[in-house]
Design a protein around this motif. Structure first.
Motif, short mmCIF file in Angstrom:
data_model
loop_
_atom_site.label_atom_id
_atom_site.label_comp_id
_atom_site.label_asym_id
_atom_site.label_seq_id
_atom_site.Cartn_x
_atom_site.Cartn_y
_atom_site.Cartn_z
N VAL A 51 0.88 -1.27 0.09
CA VAL A 51 0.07 -0.03 -0.04
C VAL A 51 0.96 1.24 -0.06
O VAL A 51 1.73 1.17 0.72
N VAL A 52 0.80 2.07 -0.86
CA VAL A 52 1.38 3.37 -1.16
C VAL A 52 0.40 4.21 -1.18
O VAL A 52 -0.45 4.57 -2.01
N ALA A 53 0.21 5.45 -0.03
CA ALA A 53 -0.56 6.49 0.01
C ALA A 53 0.26 7.67 -0.42
O ALA A 53 1.44 7.82 -0.73
N TRP B 207 4.13 7.75 0.21
CA TRP B 207 4.68 6.97 1.46
C TRP B 207 3.98 5.64 1.46
O TRP B 207 3.00 5.28 1.27
N ARG B 208 5.17 4.73 1.69
CA ARG B 208 4.84 3.35 1.95
C ARG B 208 4.56 2.78 3.40
O ARG B 208 5.30 3.25 4.26
N TYR B 209 3.57 2.18 3.35
CA TYR B 209 3.05 1.55 4.77
C TYR B 209 3.69 0.12 4.96
O TYR B 209 3.76 -0.70 3.98
N ALA B 210 3.87 -0.05 6.36
CA ALA B 210 4.46 -1.31 6.48
C ALA B 210 3.47 -2.62 6.77
O ALA B 210 3.83 -3.70 6.53
N GLY B 211 2.17 -2.17 6.79
CA GLY B 211 1.03 -3.03 6.80
C GLY B 211 -0.21 -2.70 6.03
O GLY B 211 -0.04 -1.79 5.42
N THR C 141 -2.88 12.71 9.55
CA THR C 141 -1.35 13.04 10.39
C THR C 141 -0.35 13.16 9.47
O THR C 141 0.54 14.11 9.70
N VAL C 142 -0.24 12.41 8.23
CA VAL C 142 1.01 12.53 7.59
C VAL C 142 0.77 13.95 6.75
O VAL C 142 1.99 14.92 6.97
N ARG C 143 -0.21 14.32 6.33
CA ARG C 143 -0.47 15.98 5.76
C ARG C 143 -0.40 16.88 6.67
O ARG C 143 0.31 17.86 6.33
N VAL D 143 7.14 3.43 6.55
CA VAL D 143 8.60 3.13 6.49
C VAL D 143 9.48 3.82 5.38
O VAL D 143 10.54 3.62 5.44
N GLU D 144 8.92 4.58 4.49
CA GLU D 144 9.59 5.19 3.32
C GLU D 144 8.45 6.41 2.89
O GLU D 144 7.30 6.07 2.69
N ILE D 145 9.11 7.46 2.63
CA ILE D 145 8.39 8.51 1.87
C ILE D 145 9.45 9.14 0.82
O ILE D 145 10.63 9.26 0.98
N ARG D 146 8.60 9.43 -0.39
CA ARG D 146 9.32 10.00 -1.74
C ARG D 146 8.68 11.14 -1.99
O ARG D 146 7.58 11.31 -1.65
#
Length: 297
Positions: A141-143, A185-189, A200-202, A236-239
């Motif tokens: 899942v990549v949001a 951003w990539r989620y771990a689950g 929250t990210v925004r 776990v990662e954000i681009r």
């Protein structure tokens, strides 16, 4: 001539799905743009015109509408996951599926200073994105978001840079910093409250942009990425891809006017394009998982 089919996938692009929930007098709306891409052994369709293993793209479109009715739209990430898993689990020739969902935001119209129950206005150009890939190796899942345009009128500088014979850019200790942000951003689950984590990210991205004194847009992206990883353990990662939307001080001297950082020319091109990837320390490399999620065949 010798030729071979190296890779292939197919799907339905940009199905507009608007889901309105009318269970109570206060209606809710989710406005989605859904794209599906199926992977498997469909070579015969390309090489021989044999469609026996091909689920029509029109069927993929219909599935998106049916799932919006039957399952609702809890979040773009959840909806994309349900669709992708359906195609892989229930359609025999399909070994992998990617579903990309963009969500267009609406805000309620105010009537007598109160939110109206069933009238909205489209909110800006910002688009929320989700990309879910399901295959034999798992679910990714990549949001994200795109076209989040932000500007700060001070608290940014750019100086001490390398100069050569062709450098004309003056150093500055106080400039306008603006960008139209693309972040993924990539989620771990996969079992998350996606709406809450997205919010929250925004908010973390915006608050960091606002409060971090910027020595360069590069540094700002790094600090924004670090702040997101600190705020949301599931990421776990954000681009980032961030065009520097240059605001150049207008020369008003021909008119006998001073311009102490008050009037600017907003130049749309050319522009600097700053990109960065921030990864949680110790997290496994995404490798092909990230590539599959963001859409490479």
């Amino acid at each position: 001539m010798t030729a071979r089919l190296r890779a292939h996938q197919y799907g339905k692009a940009e199905t507009r799905v608007v889901r309105i929930v009318r269970d109570t007098p206060r209606h809710e709306i989710r406005d989605l743009n859904v794209s599906t891409a199926l992977r498997g052994d469909f070579a015969a369709a390309y090489l021989d015109g044999d469609q026996s293993a091909v689920l029509p793209t029109d069927t993929q479109k219909n599935t998106a509408f049916a799932y919006a009715k039957e399952h609702g739209v809890a979040s773009p990430e959840r909806f994309a996951t349900l669709l992708a898993r359906h195609f892989v689990d229930d359609v025999a020739p399909v070994s992998g599926a990617r579903v990309d969902v963009d969500e267009h935001a609406w805000v309620r119209v105010l009537v007598d200073r109160a939110e109206h129950d069933h009238t909205w206005v489209r909110s800006g150009q910002e688009v929320r994105t989700a990309s879910v890939t399901v295959d034999a190796d798992g679910t990714w899942v990549v949001a994200g978001l795109r076209d989040l345009t932000v500007l700060k009128s001070t608290g940014s500088e750019f100086r001490g840079f390398l100069q050569d014979a062709y450098t004309t850019l003056p150093e500055t200790t106080d400039r306008v910093l603006a960008t139209s942000l693309l972040a993924q951003w990539r989620y771990a689950g996969t079992e998350l409250d996606f709406d809450a984590t997205y919010a929250t990210v925004r908010s973390t991205l915006l608050s960091t942009f606002a409060t971090q004194h910027s020595l360069a847009l590069q540094q700002t992206l790094w600090e924004m990425g670090r702040a997101v990883l600190d705020a949301v353990p599931e990421v776990v990662e954000i681009r980032f891809a961030a065009p520097n939307k240059h605001h150049l001080l207008a020369d008003l001297s021909p008119f006998g006017l001073d311009n102490p950082g008050e009037v600017f020319f907003a130049a749309d091109r050319p522009y600097g394009l700053i990109e960065a990837v921030v990864v949680r320390d110790g997290a496994p490399d995404a490798g092909s998982a990230w590539t599959r999620s963001v859409g490479a065949p």
